[in-house]
Each structure stands twice: as C-alpha cells, then as structure tokens.
Design a protein around this motif. Sequence first.
Motif, PDB file in Angstrom:
ATOM      1  N   ALA A 181       0.833  -1.205   0.000  1.00  0.00           N
ATOM      2  CA  ALA A 181       0.000   0.000   0.000  1.00  0.00           C
ATOM      3  C   ALA A 181       0.863   1.249   0.000  1.00  0.00           C
ATOM      4  O   ALA A 181       0.608   2.203  -0.744  1.00  0.00           O
ATOM      5  CB  ALA A 181      -0.928  -0.013   1.210  1.00  0.00           C
ATOM      6  N   ALA A 182       1.917   1.262   0.824  1.00  0.00           N
ATOM      7  CA  ALA A 182       2.796   2.430   0.898  1.00  0.00           C
ATOM      8  C   ALA A 182       3.458   2.695  -0.451  1.00  0.00           C
ATOM      9  O   ALA A 182       3.548   3.842  -0.898  1.00  0.00           O
ATOM     10  CB  ALA A 182       3.840   2.216   1.984  1.00  0.00           C
ATOM     11  N   ALA A 183       3.925   1.639  -1.107  1.00  0.00           N
ATOM     12  CA  ALA A 183       4.573   1.797  -2.403  1.00  0.00           C
ATOM     13  C   ALA A 183       3.593   2.300  -3.454  1.00  0.00           C
ATOM     14  O   ALA A 183       3.917   3.186  -4.256  1.00  0.00           O
ATOM     15  CB  ALA A 183       5.190   0.474  -2.839  1.00  0.00           C
ATOM     16  N   LYS A 184       2.396   1.741  -3.462  1.00  0.00           N
ATOM     17  CA  LYS A 184       1.388   2.161  -4.444  1.00  0.00           C
ATOM     18  C   LYS A 184       0.980   3.621  -4.243  1.00  0.00           C
ATOM     19  O   LYS A 184       0.572   4.300  -5.188  1.00  0.00           O
ATOM     20  CB  LYS A 184       0.152   1.269  -4.325  1.00  0.00           C
ATOM     21  CG  LYS A 184       0.337  -0.149  -4.830  1.00  0.00           C
ATOM     22  CD  LYS A 184      -0.102  -0.281  -6.282  1.00  0.00           C
ATOM     23  CE  LYS A 184      -0.128  -1.724  -6.728  1.00  0.00           C
ATOM     24  NZ  LYS A 184      -0.678  -1.885  -8.082  1.00  0.00           N
ATOM     25  N   LEU A 185       1.092   4.092  -2.990  1.00  0.00           N
ATOM     26  CA  LEU A 185       0.684   5.462  -2.677  1.00  0.00           C
ATOM     27  C   LEU A 185       1.827   6.462  -2.824  1.00  0.00           C
ATOM     28  O   LEU A 185       1.663   7.635  -2.517  1.00  0.00           O
ATOM     29  CB  LEU A 185       0.110   5.516  -1.259  1.00  0.00           C
ATOM     30  CG  LEU A 185      -1.243   4.812  -1.090  1.00  0.00           C
ATOM     31  CD1 LEU A 185      -1.572   4.626   0.389  1.00  0.00           C
ATOM     32  CD2 LEU A 185      -2.360   5.579  -1.784  1.00  0.00           C
ATOM     33  N   GLY A 186       3.002   5.988  -3.265  1.00  0.00           N
ATOM     34  CA  GLY A 186       4.051   6.920  -3.626  1.00  0.00           C
ATOM     35  C   GLY A 186       5.319   6.893  -2.807  1.00  0.00           C
ATOM     36  O   GLY A 186       6.229   7.687  -3.064  1.00  0.00           O
ATOM     37  N   ALA A 187       5.412   6.018  -1.791  1.00  0.00           N
ATOM     38  CA  ALA A 187       6.646   5.935  -1.019  1.00  0.00           C
ATOM     39  C   ALA A 187       7.796   5.516  -1.940  1.00  0.00           C
ATOM     40  O   ALA A 187       7.638   4.634  -2.782  1.00  0.00           O
ATOM     41  CB  ALA A 187       6.500   4.933   0.123  1.00  0.00           C
ATOM     42  N   THR A 188       8.944   6.145  -1.765  1.00  0.00           N
ATOM     43  CA  THR A 188      10.082   5.871  -2.633  1.00  0.00           C
ATOM     44  C   THR A 188      10.749   4.552  -2.302  1.00  0.00           C
ATOM     45  O   THR A 188      11.133   3.785  -3.189  1.00  0.00           O
ATOM     46  CB  THR A 188      11.121   6.999  -2.507  1.00  0.00           C
ATOM     47  OG1 THR A 188      10.513   8.226  -2.874  1.00  0.00           O
ATOM     48  CG2 THR A 188      12.317   6.721  -3.416  1.00  0.00           C
ATOM     49  N   HIS A 189      10.896   4.272  -1.005  1.00  0.00           N
ATOM     50  CA  HIS A 189      11.599   3.059  -0.581  1.00  0.00           C
ATOM     51  C   HIS A 189      10.968   2.526   0.689  1.00  0.00           C
ATOM     52  O   HIS A 189      10.713   3.276   1.627  1.00  0.00           O
ATOM     53  CB  HIS A 189      13.082   3.356  -0.344  1.00  0.00           C
ATOM     54  CG  HIS A 189      13.848   2.156   0.119  1.00  0.00           C
ATOM     55  ND1 HIS A 189      14.283   1.182  -0.750  1.00  0.00           N
ATOM     56  CD2 HIS A 189      14.230   1.757   1.360  1.00  0.00           C
ATOM     57  CE1 HIS A 189      14.914   0.236  -0.066  1.00  0.00           C
ATOM     58  NE2 HIS A 189      14.892   0.563   1.216  1.00  0.00           N
ATOM     59  N   ILE A 190      10.736   1.225   0.710  1.00  0.00           N
ATOM     60  CA  ILE A 190      10.189   0.551   1.881  1.00  0.00           C
ATOM     61  C   ILE A 190      11.092  -0.607   2.248  1.00  0.00           C
ATOM     62  O   ILE A 190      11.362  -1.483   1.416  1.00  0.00           O
ATOM     63  CB  ILE A 190       8.756   0.012   1.638  1.00  0.00           C
ATOM     64  CG1 ILE A 190       7.811   1.145   1.243  1.00  0.00           C
ATOM     65  CG2 ILE A 190       8.233  -0.691   2.881  1.00  0.00           C
ATOM     66  CD1 ILE A 190       7.568   1.250  -0.230  1.00  0.00           C
TER      67      ILE A 190
END
Length: 306
Positions: A181-190
């Motif tokens: 979810a974080a990646a799909k919402l625009g986070a650069t790196h998880i």
Amino acid sequence: MQWLELTVQTHPEAVESVSELLSGYSRDGVVIEEPYELSDDGQEYRILVNKPVQVHAYLPMDGTEEEKKQEIARGLWHFTSLGAHFVGELHSRVVDEEDWANAWKDYYHVTHIGQRLVIRPSWREYTPKENEVVLTLDPGMAFGTGVHPTTRMCLERVEQLVQPGMRILDVGTGSGILALAAAKLGATHIDAIDNSSVAVESSKANAEMNDLQEQINVVLGVLDEAEATNKANQYDLVLANIIAHIIGSIAPQLAQVVAPHGLLVVSGIIEARRPDAEGPLLAAGLELVEETKIDDWLALTYRKRA
C-alpha cells in the motif's frame, strides 16, 4: 490424498488464540474467514463487525487426523472452560486432493479499505474505479488479506499518512500488505522485515506480483539495537502491526528508527493489553498523537517528543 477441513466459529477477540492452536497441527497455516455482506450492486464485500469469525485449517488424512482432531477439540474446550470469549464447536469435512489447493480461496474476496484502497486476491477479477489503488495479493493460507481490524486500521493510516518520496519501515511485514500500500501510494523506498521465512517469501512474491520489487526490500530478521542506533536507518514512517508485548519489547528500537519529523504506527493491540505497548513507547520518548479503534482492537500513532 484427502484432507480434513476443520472449522471453528469464534468471537473476533478469540481468533488469535484459536488460530495459534490450529496452526500447531496444520502445516500450511490457517484461513480466517471474516463475516461479509455483499453491497447492493454486487461489487463490494463489506466486513460485518462484532460478528463471529470462522477459522479453517487443513489436516492431511494420513491416519493421524482423528487423533489431532481430538487434541484440537480438547484445546478448544480448554478455552471455553477458562471463560474466554465465545468459541464454538469443531466441525469437519473431507476435501479431495484436487479441491484442496483451491478450497481455502473461497473465503477471500475483493475488499475496499479507506477511501481508495482495494485489496484484490490474485484469483479474483476486479475492474477498478477512478482513483482507486488496487493491491493484488496472494496471501497463501498463512496470511490474511487485510480484513482483520488491526490490518484495516493500519492500511487506513498508511493511506492518510504516506506522501510521495517517503522512506518507510514495515516491521513484521507478514504478507507485505502494508508495504504494498505504501509503495502504491508513492513511497520511494520501503524496508520490510519479518522473522518468518514463510512471511518473507510471501511478501517478496506479492511485491513482484505488483511490480514493486524495486521499491520494497524484504529481509529476514528482527529489528536489532545495532541497526536501530544507526541514524542512516531512520524513516519518515514506521509501521509495526504485531502484538502489544512484542511492540513493548522493541519500543526503544522503534523510537530510534523514527526520523525526527517522522511517525510510528503500531497495531495488533487489544485494548486490555494497551499498557504493554504504550508504557514502553512513552518511556522511549514518543508521544501519542492519534488513536483509532475497531471493536477492542487499537491502532496508535506516535511521534518523537521535541
């Protein structure tokens, strides 16, 4: 080969205990079937809160299944005798080999969470509406698809808090759903971490399925003190959907990996166990800024005290 499907209906607050009991006998984990209702247009399954949940497990019929079934029944009786929340009787049915691989999939549906997030099990078809963010998930039998209250609240917080360019840490990633979810919402790196090799394999596969393997780095391990004290390992948002006493035990490390401007979201906390997590988090220099609640489950958001 045939399989014995075991099913127990239970109160939501007893799901964790019942699941742990059944997992001890089922090599592929358990399936948690949340109660649903179908929307009027037939497109959306909505979770019914405060309704009994069904837990399913599968035993190979190798001559030991009846003995294991009796041991499980005794364990369930023990829960009831201790005055625990409602735990129903153990039911069983035989499933043929050709049906076993897909039998558990019947219990998972497309789920809408928050304003935009949609969780789509990989075997379900779904046409997204405008502005919806669809996460394709293959949870395997050991992991849920975001319908448990703690995961749902974390996903809602991720939707509210994630900004493009953020660096995020997901502690106890499980199926990787929060990282996705974080990646799909625009986070650069998880960075996603879990101490279960099964979870790591599942989360890596789900990242690849969503073409997010470049954004999500999944590792096997725990959040140790040496890594936590390295300021290069600080994050804009830290997520820990685990259980209260584990959160409490790693509270100093969680506080250390939150960047000065960052936030920590913790969940997996039953209200009665809140002090197990909150006391150590406050002692580690964090302050509570928001809390959300579904039934008796909590999600708490903290930031570092100035």
